[in-house]
Scaffold this active site. Structure first.
Site, PDB file in Angstrom:
ATOM      1  N   CYS A   1       0.869  -1.183   0.000  1.00  0.00           N
ATOM      2  CA  CYS A   1       0.000   0.000   0.000  1.00  0.00           C
ATOM      3  C   CYS A   1       0.901   1.226   0.000  1.00  0.00           C
ATOM      4  O   CYS A   1       1.719   1.370  -0.912  1.00  0.00           O
ATOM      5  CB  CYS A   1      -0.965  -0.035   1.176  1.00  0.00           C
ATOM      6  SG  CYS A   1      -0.180  -0.184   2.788  1.00  0.00           S
TER       7      CYS A   1
ATOM      8  N   ARG B   1      -2.115  -0.880   5.512  1.00  0.00           N
ATOM      9  CA  ARG B   1      -3.345  -1.437   4.941  1.00  0.00           C
ATOM     10  C   ARG B   1      -3.077  -2.808   4.324  1.00  0.00           C
ATOM     11  O   ARG B   1      -3.924  -3.695   4.357  1.00  0.00           O
ATOM     12  CB  ARG B   1      -3.912  -0.473   3.880  1.00  0.00           C
ATOM     13  CG  ARG B   1      -4.515   0.773   4.471  1.00  0.00           C
ATOM     14  CD  ARG B   1      -4.868   1.790   3.393  1.00  0.00           C
ATOM     15  NE  ARG B   1      -3.687   2.427   2.819  1.00  0.00           N
ATOM     16  CZ  ARG B   1      -3.738   3.356   1.864  1.00  0.00           C
ATOM     17  NH1 ARG B   1      -4.889   3.719   1.355  1.00  0.00           N
ATOM     18  NH2 ARG B   1      -2.634   3.907   1.417  1.00  0.00           N
TER      19      ARG B   1
END
Lengths: 143, 279
Positions: free
Chosen positions: B237, B242
């Protein structure tokens, strides 16, 4: 133009603090951010939103009887850091003249050394809130 | 169909029933560093990804020795069951779990739904910070099989093996770096690693209560984009937080044997001289 006096005082106070004190101060600011007044709650679609924050932040401003700008913010309680940072700006800028508000430089927060307490993304959101407060102030000035 | 390794997931009810269990430590890890102080699950300890889990100087995680100190101070022993939860659909809970696994802690779980679900169910939050007797925790050598470095990504590209970009569609397309008001934007180039498929991390969770989607939905989501169990997968990410969620989903909920998280992610790749980029 120098920074508005209230904002300068907050910056000086936070700059002198330890990391722990900074975090406690941010929590205190987060917890004392006033709720959005009822009369604005139906106008959320007309408010400035801050896409730089991963948190939904809404800002509206209006002129007070002295010609200064009053800000109203709506930020969820699940985001205390954003609430705390935005609350610093609210306390530092409420009642200021439009010209003072738009003159606040985007790097105004540097002396507070906040990066020892919160991540760069949060600080990026902080500058996003400032620039959207400026835009909300511009709308209030023209109204 | 059930999750491949359901033992890595517990629900809020399980956590509520184990608050006094000395063999269980509940760990809160949030995107917002002040949330724990505002209120947390009774008995839970706090791990701040930003101030605690990072190396103070280099762009890296804390050292093995510092990890041992941290975990010992939290009263976690080598055989403690550690349950992670947090805000934003367990973003940073997954990140902390990944790092605990990186240093060899085996018995880890995520509380499905995180803070969101606990709050929705009106379960208690307290402000008191608990303290637990210090342990003598011994970490293992870092497990590089779950972490990708940039050279691993280049090898992945050469071998035409799958990469998953879990950022938002606008980050993937490169549009987002051109947004206003990013005075200290983390990458000088926008776009994505060539061949990476876009599967935003949030598609793996239910928006309503932050729980993970069903095994059927997850399988359809990843296999539908040709991310399959037979082979190595690297997820990335912006800074690897994430993609920890995606790593957790692929590894433990779908049971893919070989999944790595590229924590350098876009803030490294988008600044790397001579690295190929697609838009």
């Amino acid at each position: 133009m120098p920074l508005p006096q209230n904002l300068q005082e907050i910056i000086d106070m936070i700059a002198s603090m330890s990391r722990e004190e900074k975090l406690e101060t941010l929590i205190a600011y987060a917890e004392t951010l006033p709720d959005l007044p009822e009369r604005f709650k139906t106008q959320r679609d007309q408010m400035e939103s801050v896409p730089e924050c991963m948190t939904p932040v809404f800002i509206i401003a209006e002129k007070d009887e002295h010609g200064g700008i009053q800000f109203y913010l709506d930020i969820p309680p699940q985001s205390p850091t954003v609430r705390g940072l935005a609350s610093i700006l609210l306390n530092g800028l409420n009642g200021c003249a439009f010209e003072e508000i738009v003159s606040v430089p985007i790097d105004f927060y540097h002396p507070m050394n906040l990066q020892e307490a919160v991540s760069q993304q949060r600080i990026t959101g902080f500058t996003g809130v400032l620039s959207h407060m400026k835009q909300a102030a511009a709308k209030a000035q023209q109204a | 169909m059930s999750y491949a390794h359901p033992e890595y997931l517990v629900d809020t009810e399980w956590v509520a029933a184990h608050l006094q269990d000395a063999n269980v430590r509940i760990v809160e890890s949030d995107e917002d560093p002040l949330l724990y102080a505002i209120g947390h699950i009774p008995g839970a300890v706090h791990v701040d990804w930003f101030s605690v889990l990072q190396h103070p100087l280099r762009r890296d995680f804390l050292t093995k020795e510092k990890f041992e100190e941290l975990v010992s101070a939290l009263g976690i022993a080598n055989d403690t069951t550690v349950v992670f939860y947090g805000d934003k659909s367990n973003w940073f809970a997954a990140y902390a779990l990944w790092l605990f696994q990186y240093y060899g802690h085996q018995n880890v779980k995520i509380m499905n739904g995180g803070r969101t679900k606990w709050e929705q169910e009106k379960r208690p939050f307290v402000k008191e910070t608990p303290s637990y007797a210090k342990t003598a925790y011994r970490a293992k050598e870092a497990d590089k099989s779950i972490r990708a470095f940039r050279d691993d990504v280049f090898k992945q590209l050469d071998a035409k093996k799958p990469l998953v970009d879990v950022r938002s569609p606008k980050e993937y397309s490169g549009e987002l770096t051109h947004m206003a008001n990013y005075p200290q934007e983390g990458s000088t180039r926008g776009g994505h690693i060539p061949t990476a498929v876009s599967i935003p991390w949030s598609q793996a969770v239910n928006e309503a209560d932050a729980t993970f989607k069903s095994p059927e939905e997850l399988r359809a989501l990843y296999e539908g984009k040709n991310i399959k169990a037979d082979g190595e997968v690297i997820a990335y990410c912006r800074i690897g937080e994430r993609s920890s969620v995606t790593w957790f989903v692929l590894k433990y909920l779908l049971g893919y044997p070989n999944v790595k998280n590229y924590d350098g992610s876009w803030t490294e790749w988008g600044n790397l001289v001579d690295a190929p980029i697609e838009k």
